[in-house]
Design an enzyme around this catalytic site. Structure first.
Site: not given
Length: 177
Positions: A152, A154-157
């Site tokens: 993602q 956002s780095r909120c994988h």
């Protein structure tokens, strides 16, 4: 869309008996309910490490899709029959290459391999059957962990792990990024 030449390429991680890791990219050549298959020279570094420590991890990564799949499991050799069948399904040049190579062994120069390959081409011309080398064959990674990763911005994988329990049932777990 993205174009991939080798969608079946995977990083294969192995360890020596004392836990020293190594990784390389190989091609997955099949999968089924038993696990994931690849082929190699059993005397190669990976072959020797898997003989000493029969566990491996695989990673498939498709950057343009922001996706990866991780696999962990116990490794075993495929049957000679499965290895012979796959060996003879390969292009003639690939069969010659496998029969010519002492994979992972130190050589004085590339000329050594080219000379051996030329001798093999003469001995087994196009159309003839190349015998599968005794030291060449397949491995099966019997997966007990499979993790799907979706990147993602956002780095909120997004991470979902399937883990086989002692009762052989699969547990599904969502992991924090």
């Amino acid at each position: 869309g993205a174009h991939y030449d080798e969608v079946n390429s995977m990083a294969l991680a192995t360890c020596t008996a004392d836990g020293r890791p190594s990784a390389r990219v190989v091609l997955m050549k099949g999968y089924d309910q038993r696990g994931f298959r690849f082929y190699t020279n059993y005397n190669s570094r990976k072959g020797k490490e898997l003989e000493q420590n029969p566990y491996a991890a695989l990673v498939f990564y498709w950057a343009a899709l922001h996706r990866s799949v991780r696999v962990e499991g116990r490794v075993e050799k495929l049957s000679v029959e499965e290895s012979v069948q796959y060996f003879h399904s390969r292009p003639h040049g690939s069969q010659l290459g496998a029969a010519s190579s002492h994979q992972s062994q130190v050589i004085s120069s590339k000329v050594v391999v080219e000379k051996t390959m030329a001798e093999m081409k003469e001995k087994y011309p196009e159309g003839s059957e190349v015998p599968k080398p005794e030291e060449w064959g397949g491995f099966l990674v019997r997966h007990d962990v499979v993790e799907f990763w979706q990147g993602q911005s956002s780095r909120c994988h997004d991470r979902i792990r399937f883990r086989r329990g002692d009762d052989e049932d699969w547990m599904i777990e969502r992991l924090s990024p």
